[in-house]
Enzyme design. Sequence first.
Site, PDB file in Angstrom:
ATOM      1  N   HIS A 168       0.819  -1.219   0.000  1.00 31.04           N
ATOM      2  CA  HIS A 168       0.000   0.000   0.000  1.00 31.04           C
ATOM      3  C   HIS A 168       0.852   1.269   0.000  1.00 31.04           C
ATOM      4  O   HIS A 168       0.336   2.351   0.224  1.00 31.04           O
ATOM      5  CB  HIS A 168      -0.963   0.019   1.199  1.00 31.04           C
ATOM      6  N   CYS A 215       8.015  17.328 -13.852  1.00 25.51           N
ATOM      7  CA  CYS A 215       6.949  17.690 -14.802  1.00 25.51           C
ATOM      8  C   CYS A 215       6.012  18.764 -14.260  1.00 25.51           C
ATOM      9  O   CYS A 215       5.110  19.202 -14.968  1.00 25.51           O
ATOM     10  CB  CYS A 215       6.145  16.440 -15.181  1.00 25.51           C
ATOM     11  N   THR A 253      -4.308  -7.856  11.103  1.00 24.71           N
ATOM     12  CA  THR A 253      -5.136  -7.296  10.031  1.00 24.71           C
ATOM     13  C   THR A 253      -6.563  -7.805  10.153  1.00 24.71           C
ATOM     14  O   THR A 253      -6.777  -8.975  10.489  1.00 24.71           O
ATOM     15  CB  THR A 253      -4.581  -7.617   8.625  1.00 24.71           C
ATOM     16  N   ALA A 296       0.393  -8.558  19.019  1.00 26.64           N
ATOM     17  CA  ALA A 296       1.563  -8.989  18.247  1.00 26.64           C
ATOM     18  C   ALA A 296       2.866  -8.796  19.024  1.00 26.64           C
ATOM     19  O   ALA A 296       3.762  -9.634  18.964  1.00 26.64           O
ATOM     20  CB  ALA A 296       1.615  -8.207  16.934  1.00 26.64           C
TER      21      ALA A 296
HETATM   22  N1  APR Z   1      -1.696  -7.012  17.820  1.00 26.30           N
HETATM   23  C1  APR Z   1      -2.248  -7.690  16.786  1.00 26.30           C
HETATM   24  N2  APR Z   1      -3.398  -7.328  16.196  1.00 26.30           N
HETATM   25  C2  APR Z   1      -4.025  -6.239  16.680  1.00 26.30           C
HETATM   26  C3  APR Z   1      -3.525  -5.473  17.764  1.00 26.30           C
HETATM   27  C4  APR Z   1      -2.302  -5.913  18.340  1.00 26.30           C
HETATM   28  N3  APR Z   1      -1.743  -5.270  19.379  1.00 26.30           N
HETATM   29  N4  APR Z   1      -4.380  -4.465  18.000  1.00 26.30           N
HETATM   30  C5  APR Z   1      -5.377  -4.576  17.103  1.00 26.30           C
HETATM   31  N5  APR Z   1      -5.171  -5.642  16.305  1.00 26.30           N
HETATM   32  C6  APR Z   1      -5.978  -6.125  15.174  1.00 26.30           C
HETATM   33  C7  APR Z   1      -7.446  -5.822  15.259  1.00 26.30           C
HETATM   34  O1  APR Z   1      -8.128  -6.818  16.007  1.00 26.30           O
HETATM   35  C8  APR Z   1      -7.847  -5.816  13.786  1.00 26.30           C
HETATM   36  O2  APR Z   1      -8.206  -7.119  13.357  1.00 26.30           O
HETATM   37  O3  APR Z   1      -5.529  -5.429  14.037  1.00 26.30           O
HETATM   38  C9  APR Z   1      -6.576  -5.404  13.080  1.00 26.30           C
HETATM   39  C10 APR Z   1      -6.610  -4.009  12.481  1.00 26.30           C
HETATM   40  O4  APR Z   1      -7.535  -3.986  11.420  1.00 26.30           O
HETATM   41  P1  APR Z   1      -7.755  -2.693  10.530  1.00 26.30           P
HETATM   42  O5  APR Z   1      -7.897  -1.505  11.406  1.00 26.30           O
HETATM   43  O6  APR Z   1      -8.870  -2.983   9.595  1.00 26.30           O
HETATM   44  O7  APR Z   1      -6.366  -2.552   9.742  1.00 26.30           O
HETATM   45  P2  APR Z   1      -5.876  -3.299   8.424  1.00 26.30           P
HETATM   46  O8  APR Z   1      -6.393  -4.683   8.355  1.00 26.30           O
HETATM   47  O9  APR Z   1      -4.408  -3.104   8.344  1.00 26.30           O
HETATM   48  O10 APR Z   1      -6.556  -2.414   7.302  1.00 26.30           O
HETATM   49  C11 APR Z   1      -6.260  -2.705   5.952  1.00 26.30           C
HETATM   50  O11 APR Z   1      -7.373  -0.704   5.287  1.00 26.30           O
HETATM   51  O12 APR Z   1      -7.833   1.588   5.363  1.00 26.30           O
HETATM   52  C12 APR Z   1      -7.093   0.606   4.821  1.00 26.30           C
HETATM   53  O13 APR Z   1      -5.160   0.948   3.566  1.00 26.30           O
HETATM   54  C13 APR Z   1      -5.598   0.810   4.895  1.00 26.30           C
HETATM   55  O14 APR Z   1      -3.847  -0.844   4.907  1.00 26.30           O
HETATM   56  C14 APR Z   1      -5.098  -0.471   5.490  1.00 26.30           C
HETATM   57  C15 APR Z   1      -6.194  -1.456   5.127  1.00 26.30           C
END
Ligand code: APR
Length: 305
Positions: A168, A215, A253, A296
């Site tokens: 990204h 550019c 994620t 994590a």
């Molecule tokens: N350790 C591990 N996981 C965690 C922690 C932690 N300390 N804290 C929160 N989480 C988990 C949450 O439970 C959730 O499932 O991280 C996840 C975060 O999810 P999102 O906020 O949706 O983030 P992400 O999956 O990276 O989003 C994907 O969305 O807006 C876009 O481009 C942006 O790259 C991003 C994409």
Amino acid sequence: MDEPGWPDRCILARPFSGLPRYIVFEARSHPLPSPEATLPHPDLPHARDLVAQAERVVALTGAGISAESGVPTFRDAGGLWRNHRPEELSTIGAFERDPRTVWEWYEWRRGFLATCEPNEGHRALARFFLRRGVDGIVTQNVDGLHTRAAAEEAGDGPPDAAFPIEIHGAIARDRCNDCGLRAEAEPLAAHDDTARGTGTGEAPPGGTLPRCAECGGLRRPDVVLFGEMLDGALLERAQTMAARADLCLVIGTSAVVYPAAGIPLATLHGGGRIIEVNPQATDLTRAAEVALRGAAGEVLPELLA
Ligand code: APR
């Protein structure tokens, strides 16, 4: 999920023959489950065996791995998309309509990221891949914390194996919206170029925003906005790595944004397994051999020691 104005949902009926290259998300049919972290992790020994036995390992990370560094996630309580409207801040349409607002949003994020440090999760992952010297990390994060952890953990050695594939983009870089030339980010305030205005005394749209040295096009943060294509070569590298892996670590994620969320499925289709590290269940949990419920920064040092 109440996020009006998004592109159509992408259903991965045939994940590997038709993965979209533009960034979309699949609207969830159910709310995120409540936290269900369990400590100590009863499945940790099994997960460690899987890691020890795997010849090829890929990690897919999301915002959760940076949460313990103080970086807000997107969809958790308090997440960026709970309090801000992504369609005004992080879509290509928003940038074309109102580049200043999008710029200010990313400038604000750059500001707080400058105060954040890699955490034990980034570091454990960096050490793991530095040790192995092969395979690697695919991240959706634009925060640069994996890269910093790799450089710090590598010491005098080359940090290459722990450098992530940033599908990204990277918030610390600029890119020309017209010709694509990349440039180091500079503070917005350094680009007050109203002097080359329209001659009417009014600044042109985006006239005070950074411009490409080559550019003259409008520069923007080098991140993939919703509705944009991902870099084809990077995505291909990530998918190939995942398809060859015996094991995919899916860390922090929500697995709702595609095509990233399809990457672990490439490992599954290739006969490999998934370990999920997340305090909450996701749509990928049911595909995981082991789901380690926890942060994590706590789980990865134990898993990858
Ligand atoms: N350790 C591990 N996981 C965690 C922690 C932690 N300390 N804290 C929160 N989480 C988990 C949450 O439970 C959730 O499932 O991280 C996840 C975060 O999810 P999102 O906020 O949706 O983030 P992400 O999956 O990276 O989003 C994907 O969305 O807006 C876009 O481009 C942006 O790259 C991003 C994409």
